[in-house]
Motif scaffolding. Structure first.
Motif, PDB file in Angstrom:
ATOM      1  N   ALA A 242     119.277  23.879 -18.893  1.00 25.41           N
ATOM      2  CA  ALA A 242     119.072  22.766 -18.269  1.00 25.41           C
ATOM      3  C   ALA A 242     119.743  22.801 -16.678  1.00 25.41           C
ATOM      4  O   ALA A 242     119.098  21.989 -15.980  1.00 25.41           O
ATOM      5  CB  ALA A 242     119.775  21.447 -19.104  1.00 25.41           C
ATOM      6  N   ALA A 243     120.748  23.330 -16.550  1.00 23.22           N
ATOM      7  CA  ALA A 243     121.174  23.445 -15.436  1.00 23.22           C
ATOM      8  C   ALA A 243     120.215  24.097 -14.264  1.00 23.22           C
ATOM      9  O   ALA A 243     120.738  23.828 -13.291  1.00 23.22           O
ATOM     10  CB  ALA A 243     122.546  24.533 -15.632  1.00 23.22           C
ATOM     11  N   VAL A 244     119.338  24.900 -14.760  1.00 21.08           N
ATOM     12  CA  VAL A 244     118.423  25.420 -13.840  1.00 21.08           C
ATOM     13  C   VAL A 244     117.535  24.318 -13.128  1.00 21.08           C
ATOM     14  O   VAL A 244     117.310  24.327 -12.121  1.00 21.08           O
ATOM     15  CB  VAL A 244     117.811  26.495 -14.479  1.00 21.08           C
ATOM     16  N   TRP A 245     117.370  23.217 -13.962  1.00 20.20           N
ATOM     17  CA  TRP A 245     116.138  22.329 -13.430  1.00 20.20           C
ATOM     18  C   TRP A 245     116.417  20.968 -13.636  1.00 20.20           C
ATOM     19  O   TRP A 245     116.010  19.964 -12.802  1.00 20.20           O
ATOM     20  CB  TRP A 245     114.723  22.490 -14.283  1.00 20.20           C
ATOM     21  N   LYS A 246     117.406  20.328 -14.634  1.00 13.95           N
ATOM     22  CA  LYS A 246     117.480  18.937 -14.689  1.00 13.95           C
ATOM     23  C   LYS A 246     118.400  18.312 -13.471  1.00 13.95           C
ATOM     24  O   LYS A 246     119.224  18.754 -12.998  1.00 13.95           O
ATOM     25  CB  LYS A 246     118.407  18.772 -15.748  1.00 13.95           C
ATOM     26  N   GLY A 247     117.490  17.286 -12.958  1.00 12.05           N
ATOM     27  CA  GLY A 247     117.941  16.574 -11.790  1.00 12.05           C
ATOM     28  C   GLY A 247     118.070  17.119 -10.467  1.00 12.05           C
ATOM     29  O   GLY A 247     118.521  16.674  -9.414  1.00 12.05           O
ATOM     30  N   LYS A 248     117.107  18.243 -10.411  1.00 13.19           N
ATOM     31  CA  LYS A 248     117.067  18.853  -9.167  1.00 13.19           C
ATOM     32  C   LYS A 248     115.715  18.671  -8.418  1.00 13.19           C
ATOM     33  O   LYS A 248     114.911  18.422  -9.470  1.00 13.19           O
ATOM     34  CB  LYS A 248     117.445  20.606  -9.226  1.00 13.19           C
ATOM     35  N   ALA A 252     114.137  23.113  -4.976  1.00 13.14           N
ATOM     36  CA  ALA A 252     115.488  23.860  -5.735  1.00 13.14           C
ATOM     37  C   ALA A 252     115.347  24.590  -6.863  1.00 13.14           C
ATOM     38  O   ALA A 252     115.899  25.785  -7.246  1.00 13.14           O
ATOM     39  CB  ALA A 252     116.671  22.851  -5.644  1.00 13.14           C
ATOM     40  N   VAL A 253     114.578  23.912  -7.753  1.00 12.94           N
ATOM     41  CA  VAL A 253     114.130  24.418  -8.984  1.00 12.94           C
ATOM     42  C   VAL A 253     113.272  25.740  -9.018  1.00 12.94           C
ATOM     43  O   VAL A 253     113.567  26.782  -9.495  1.00 12.94           O
ATOM     44  CB  VAL A 253     113.200  23.448 -10.076  1.00 12.94           C
ATOM     45  N   HIS A 254     112.416  25.624  -8.158  1.00 11.83           N
ATOM     46  CA  HIS A 254     111.482  26.680  -7.779  1.00 11.83           C
ATOM     47  C   HIS A 254     112.335  28.136  -7.047  1.00 11.83           C
ATOM     48  O   HIS A 254     112.297  29.102  -7.760  1.00 11.83           O
ATOM     49  CB  HIS A 254     110.174  26.646  -6.794  1.00 11.83           C
ATOM     50  N   ALA A 255     113.165  27.703  -6.081  1.00 10.76           N
ATOM     51  CA  ALA A 255     113.983  28.611  -5.660  1.00 10.76           C
ATOM     52  C   ALA A 255     115.317  29.529  -6.796  1.00 10.76           C
ATOM     53  O   ALA A 255     115.454  30.524  -6.638  1.00 10.76           O
ATOM     54  CB  ALA A 255     114.884  28.055  -4.403  1.00 10.76           C
ATOM     55  N   ALA A 256     115.606  28.449  -7.770  1.00 14.19           N
ATOM     56  CA  ALA A 256     116.455  29.031  -8.728  1.00 14.19           C
ATOM     57  C   ALA A 256     115.778  29.835  -9.685  1.00 14.19           C
ATOM     58  O   ALA A 256     116.496  30.846 -10.265  1.00 14.19           O
ATOM     59  CB  ALA A 256     117.130  27.857  -9.200  1.00 14.19           C
ATOM     60  N   MET A 257     114.606  29.638  -9.878  1.00 16.94           N
ATOM     61  CA  MET A 257     113.745  30.318 -11.144  1.00 16.94           C
ATOM     62  C   MET A 257     112.862  31.457 -10.603  1.00 16.94           C
ATOM     63  O   MET A 257     112.455  32.372 -11.265  1.00 16.94           O
ATOM     64  CB  MET A 257     112.865  29.349 -11.989  1.00 16.94           C
ATOM     65  N   LYS A 258     112.479  31.478  -9.361  1.00 17.62           N
ATOM     66  CA  LYS A 258     111.559  32.418  -8.928  1.00 17.62           C
ATOM     67  C   LYS A 258     111.922  34.028  -9.056  1.00 17.62           C
ATOM     68  O   LYS A 258     111.040  34.870  -9.481  1.00 17.62           O
ATOM     69  CB  LYS A 258     110.909  32.301  -7.411  1.00 17.62           C
ATOM     70  N   ASP A 259     113.181  34.284  -9.092  1.00 16.96           N
ATOM     71  CA  ASP A 259     113.388  35.693  -9.038  1.00 16.96           C
ATOM     72  C   ASP A 259     113.759  36.181 -10.715  1.00 16.96           C
ATOM     73  O   ASP A 259     114.180  37.321 -10.734  1.00 16.96           O
ATOM     74  CB  ASP A 259     114.672  35.958  -8.253  1.00 16.96           C
ATOM     75  N   ILE A 260     113.621  35.110 -11.540  1.00 16.92           N
ATOM     76  CA  ILE A 260     114.178  35.406 -12.981  1.00 16.92           C
ATOM     77  C   ILE A 260     112.810  35.202 -13.917  1.00 16.92           C
ATOM     78  O   ILE A 260     112.582  36.034 -15.012  1.00 16.92           O
ATOM     79  CB  ILE A 260     115.228  34.427 -13.449  1.00 16.92           C
ATOM     80  N   TYR A 261     112.119  34.070 -13.457  1.00 17.48           N
ATOM     81  CA  TYR A 261     111.066  33.752 -14.584  1.00 17.48           C
ATOM     82  C   TYR A 261     109.484  33.811 -13.933  1.00 17.48           C
ATOM     83  O   TYR A 261     109.401  33.995 -12.557  1.00 17.48           O
ATOM     84  CB  TYR A 261     111.170  32.424 -14.952  1.00 17.48           C
ATOM     85  N   PRO A 262     108.621  34.134 -14.704  1.00 19.26           N
ATOM     86  CA  PRO A 262     107.239  34.201 -13.933  1.00 19.26           C
ATOM     87  C   PRO A 262     106.791  32.769 -13.476  1.00 19.26           C
ATOM     88  O   PRO A 262     107.303  32.056 -13.812  1.00 19.26           O
ATOM     89  CB  PRO A 262     106.423  34.756 -15.153  1.00 19.26           C
TER      90      PRO A 262
END
Length: 326
Positions: A242-248, A252-262
């Motif tokens: 949840a810390a990756v996406w909730k309330g963001k 910011a969500v895209h930037a936090a996930m783009k190097d980890i998830y497809p």
């Protein structure tokens, strides 16, 4: 012809009857000095694909996809993410090449990776290439033009799921230094001889004085936070903290996930988990898909529909996964 000092992990897997986890341990232990993840794909590109792609680029002014290249400075080879990159590359390439060279290049990769290629996703390969051949026979020259409706159909009508087998074979297509791999597997019995690995060869290598290569240690905290798991039915499960996406905000969500998830997983999280809710009216949903689609491409489209189409393809791919909060 391949360097005799290198062998595919597909053949290593078969020779020692290894599980996916054991194969992953080999990759991480020998990365980067004895692992060559892109060599077979590069060879196929040079021998079968590049000339056709360059010709179509000059004639039809279309963008040619580029092979992904993992960073050698990374401590780990992120096989799943690189495999997704290869799948995207192959999908984009299939929109710029005639079917025959595309087919021959993939056949070369499979022949260098496996003992028997007829058992490797035969149905999936048949379905994909039958679909691509129908596009070729519709209007071969017209389909490659940038404004062609046939090209639009090819980009968005062929389901992304038809290409999933490309990412699933990727690990087996990775080349490894044969002698180093055999030393690493000194405690494993050779179950069956394959091209490039015989009992005589294994015995001769293991009788040499050589230090044993330890498997990489994975901290418990890292093991407990796997990005992706595989269910018994083969369906991939992604757990998203949840810390990756909730309330963001979206960016910011895209930037936090783009190097980890497809990308497909990120699209699912943005559209279904982040506000506004997708239950809103059609115009609101369409506008949100347009805005989100811009996050996944650097191209500038004159028609907003192109961004929505791109985003819909990602959501369609995401439907083949199980994505849960973890």
């Amino acid at each position: 012809m391949l360097d005799q000092q290198k062998i595919s992990l597909g053949r290593v897997r078969q020779a020692y009857r290894l599980t996916s986890n054991e194969l992953e341990a080999i990759i991480q232990a020998l990365w980067p000095h004895a692992i060559f993840p892109m060599e077979l794909w590069h060879r196929a590109h040079e021998a079968y694909w590049k000339d056709f792609a360059n010709s179509n680029q000059s004639v039809y002014n279309i963008e040619i996809p580029v092979l992904p290249h993992p960073c050698l400075e990374e401590k780990r080879l992120h096989t799943y993410l690189v495999g997704c990159g290869i799948m995207d590359f192959f999908r984009e390439l299939s929109m710029t090449l005639p079917v025959n060279p595309l087919y021959q290049g993939l056949k070369y990769i499979l022949a260098e990776s496996y003992e028997e290629i007829n058992t490797i996703f035969p149905g999936e390969r048949q379905t994909l290439f039958d679909s691509l051949r129908r596009l070729d026979t519709a209007d071969f020259a017209r389909q490659y033009e940038a404004d062609s409706p046939l090209r639009e159909k090819a980009l968005f009508a062929i389901p992304a799921s038809m290409y999933h087998f490309i990412s699933q074979i990727f690990v087996d297509t990775i080349l490894v230094n044969r002698e180093v791999a055999i030393r690493f597997l000194r405690d494993y019995p050779l179950s069956v001889e394959v091209k490039g690995i015989t009992r005589v060869l294994v015995e001769s290598i293991l009788t040499k004085a050589a230090p044993k290569i330890p498997a990489p240690e994975i901290p418990d905290s890292q093991a407990d936070s796997c990005v992706v798991e595989e269910a018994e039915d083969g369906r991939l499960i992604f757990r998203i903290p949840a810390a990756v996406w909730k309330g963001k905000p979206d960016h910011a969500v895209h930037a936090a996930m783009k190097d980890i998830y497809p990308p497909a997983v990120i699209a699912h999280v943005l559209f279904y988990w982040c506000a506004p809710k997708p239950e809103a009216g059609h115009k609101i949903r369409a506008g949100r898909k347009t805005r989100l689609g811009r996050l996944f491409t650097q191209k500038e489209y004159s028609d907003p529909k192109s961004y929505r189409n791109l985003f819909n393809v990602l959501l369609e791919e995401a439907d083949t996964y199980t994505i849960i909060e973890g």
